[in-house]
Design an enzyme around this catalytic site. Structure first.
Site, PDB file in Angstrom:
ATOM      1  CG  ASN A  85      -1.808   1.095   1.386  1.00 32.21           C
ATOM      2  OD1 ASN A  85      -1.450   2.235   1.099  1.00 32.21           O
ATOM      3  ND2 ASN A  85      -3.015   0.805   1.829  1.00 32.21           N
ATOM      4  CE  LYS A  88      -2.036  -0.418   5.246  1.00 37.60           C
ATOM      5  NZ  LYS A  88      -2.136  -1.867   5.479  1.00 37.60           N
ATOM      6  CG  ASP A 154      -4.332  -7.443  10.518  1.00 35.99           C
ATOM      7  OD1 ASP A 154      -4.693  -7.271   9.333  1.00 35.99           O
ATOM      8  OD2 ASP A 154      -4.923  -8.223  11.286  1.00 35.99           O
ATOM      9  N   GLY A 239     -12.322   1.075   1.678  1.00 34.19           N
ATOM     10  CA  GLY A 239     -12.948   0.171   2.654  1.00 34.19           C
ATOM     11  C   GLY A 239     -14.271   0.679   3.202  1.00 34.19           C
ATOM     12  CE1 TYR A 240     -16.749  -3.357   6.063  1.00 35.17           C
ATOM     13  CE2 TYR A 240     -14.357  -3.274   6.296  1.00 35.17           C
ATOM     14  CZ  TYR A 240     -15.510  -3.997   6.109  1.00 35.17           C
ATOM     15  OH  TYR A 240     -15.459  -5.361   5.963  1.00 35.17           O
ATOM     16  CG  ASP A 241     -12.387   5.331   4.867  1.00 34.97           C
ATOM     17  OD1 ASP A 241     -12.284   4.896   6.044  1.00 34.97           O
ATOM     18  OD2 ASP A 241     -11.394   5.624   4.167  1.00 34.97           O
ATOM     19  CG  HIS A 266      -7.546   2.963  12.159  1.00 32.47           C
ATOM     20  ND1 HIS A 266      -7.998   3.942  11.315  1.00 32.47           N
ATOM     21  CD2 HIS A 266      -7.484   1.834  11.394  1.00 32.47           C
ATOM     22  CE1 HIS A 266      -8.221   3.438  10.111  1.00 32.47           C
ATOM     23  NE2 HIS A 266      -7.906   2.148  10.135  1.00 32.47           N
TER      24      HIS A 266
HETATM   25  P1  ITT Z   1      -1.861  -4.862   3.586  1.00 40.79           P
HETATM   26  O1  ITT Z   1      -1.386  -5.110   2.169  1.00 40.79           O
HETATM   27  O2  ITT Z   1      -1.011  -3.874   4.286  1.00 40.79           O
HETATM   28  O3  ITT Z   1      -2.062  -6.130   4.397  1.00 40.79           O
HETATM   29  P2  ITT Z   1      -4.809  -4.721   3.407  1.00 40.79           P
HETATM   30  O4  ITT Z   1      -5.464  -4.312   2.137  1.00 40.79           O
HETATM   31  O5  ITT Z   1      -4.911  -6.164   3.831  1.00 40.79           O
HETATM   32  O6  ITT Z   1      -3.294  -4.130   3.463  1.00 40.79           O
HETATM   33  P3  ITT Z   1      -5.465  -3.738   6.022  1.00 40.79           P
HETATM   34  O7  ITT Z   1      -4.942  -4.957   6.664  1.00 40.79           O
HETATM   35  O8  ITT Z   1      -4.849  -2.444   6.388  1.00 40.79           O
HETATM   36  O9  ITT Z   1      -5.513  -3.824   4.439  1.00 40.79           O
HETATM   37  O10 ITT Z   1      -7.021  -3.591   6.331  1.00 40.79           O
HETATM   38  C1  ITT Z   1      -7.932  -4.684   6.332  1.00 40.79           C
HETATM   39  C2  ITT Z   1      -9.292  -4.189   5.936  1.00 40.79           C
HETATM   40  O11 ITT Z   1      -9.836  -3.353   6.979  1.00 40.79           O
HETATM   41  C3  ITT Z   1      -9.284  -3.344   4.668  1.00 40.79           C
HETATM   42  O12 ITT Z   1      -9.406  -4.143   3.527  1.00 40.79           O
HETATM   43  C4  ITT Z   1     -10.503  -2.449   4.890  1.00 40.79           C
HETATM   44  O13 ITT Z   1     -11.677  -3.129   4.501  1.00 40.79           O
HETATM   45  C5  ITT Z   1     -10.536  -2.269   6.411  1.00 40.79           C
HETATM   46  N1  ITT Z   1      -9.834  -1.020   6.774  1.00 40.79           N
HETATM   47  C6  ITT Z   1      -8.646  -0.905   7.394  1.00 40.79           C
HETATM   48  N2  ITT Z   1      -8.282   0.374   7.534  1.00 40.79           N
HETATM   49  C7  ITT Z   1      -9.277   1.092   6.972  1.00 40.79           C
HETATM   50  C8  ITT Z   1      -9.494   2.462   6.785  1.00 40.79           C
HETATM   51  O14 ITT Z   1      -8.615   3.363   7.170  1.00 40.79           O
HETATM   52  N3  ITT Z   1     -10.608   2.836   6.166  1.00 40.79           N
HETATM   53  C9  ITT Z   1     -11.501   1.956   5.743  1.00 40.79           C
HETATM   54  N4  ITT Z   1     -11.387   0.659   5.859  1.00 40.79           N
HETATM   55  C10 ITT Z   1     -10.280   0.204   6.482  1.00 40.79           C
END
Ligand code: ITT
Length: 283
Positions: A85, A88, A154, A239-241, A266
């Site tokens: 990402n 990040k 995570d 995501g859920y934003d 977070h």
């Molecule tokens: P990595 O490659 O870093 O593992 P990922 O896509 O698996 O990234 P995360 O582990 O950060 O993503 O997040 C897991 C899920 O949680 C992500 O797919 C979203 O659905 C939700 N999520 C996490 N952070 C969020 C945010 O800031 N806003 C909205 N949804 C979020």
């Protein structure tokens, strides 16, 4: 660090040779004939720090010998950022730069290994990923071996009405963001109907782990509380934003700019703790 001096007084040579016999580099060598030194003493791999030709040089040598040892500079730590990402990566790189660590990203090492996120907590998953990434990175830098570390995170959403779901399953809750949101709203609606209460409290959680190939050194948790609204709003973020309104705000995360979201998110809270830790560690 031991210091090595060569002197021009052959008379002391025998005495100094006994020091050499002890296996270490001599603190002091006296030898009248500098050219002979290489034959008489095992100096092939080392060069005297100071050749002593007169009393003044001798004074200098004695002063150096008596000087307190200079602390050796610790090499810049090399830390692998275990995520693809881009957002990040830039956030974490800035933190590492700020505390004098060298940031390595997946593009530098030809990718990122897949790690199954099968833990029961964010800490478990973040730790498992960080250790696997540290092992992967250490194998790419054999000369630095176990000095290499990695960072992984995570994150997910916990809804109170669903006893913390989707939680660690947030990304696997459904096929894509639209379906994930639809499922979340349906499940919260059902749960509230069953309980007869209108509970829409939720929080985003992010756990960032710092690990070496041998294990986790530290985990940092960041949370932001809020509510899940019934109808999605906004198009920023991911995501859920669109259904999450953080406490103290009337806009969803998807309606806030990324700068505004990053001030309270977070992930930024977890990263602020990592930042603090790294600064203390490398002071
Ligand atoms: P990595 O490659 O870093 O593992 P990922 O896509 O698996 O990234 P995360 O582990 O950060 O993503 O997040 C897991 C899920 O949680 C992500 O797919 C979203 O659905 C939700 N999520 C996490 N952070 C969020 C945010 O800031 N806003 C909205 N949804 C979020």
């Amino acid at each position: 660090m031991k210091k090595l001096f060569a002197d021009t007084d052959l008379l002391k040579l025998q005495f100094q040779k006994s020091l050499l016999g002890s296996g270490g580099i001599p603190a002091f060598i006296r030898n009248e004939n500098a050219a002979m030194l290489r034959y008489l003493l095992p100096l092939q791999e080392t060069t005297p720090e100071l050749w002593i030709a007169n009393d003044e040089d001798l004074e200098k040598a004695l002063a150096l010998l008596n000087a307190p040892p200079v602390a050796e500079k610790t090499p810049e730590p090399r830390i692998f950022i275990g995520t693809k990402n881009k957002h990040k990566i830039s956030e974490i790189s800035a933190i590492l730069r700020g505390c004098g660590a060298e940031a390595i990203i997946p593009d530098d090492l030809g990718g990122l290994p897949d790690v199954e996120e099968d833990g029961h907590s964010f800490e478990e998953n973040a730790s498992k990923k960080a250790i696997a990434f540290a092992k992967f990175a250490a194998a790419k830098f054999p000369e630095q071996g176990r000095g290499v570390m990695a960072i992984a995170d995570d994150s997910g959403l916990e809804a109170d009405a669903l006893f913390g779901a989707p939680g660690v399953h947030s990304s696997r809750y459904a096929e894509d963001d639209l379906r994930r949101i639809a499922k979340l709203l349906t499940e919260i609606g059902r749960a509230n109907k069953r309980s007869g209460e209108e509970n829409r409290r939720a929080r985003f959680v992010s756990v960032v782990a710092l690990a070496s190939p041998d294990g986790v050194e530290a985990c940092f948790r960041g949370e932001v509380n809020g509510i899940i609204i019934e109808t999605p709003r906004g198009s920023n973020g991911f995501g859920y934003d669109p259904v999450f309104v953080p406490d103290g705000f009337s806009l969803t995360f998807a309606e806030l700019s990324s700068t505004e979201k990053n001030k309270i998110s977070h992930r930024s809270r977890a990263l602020a703790k990592l930042d603090q830790y790294m600064r203390t560690k490398h002071d």
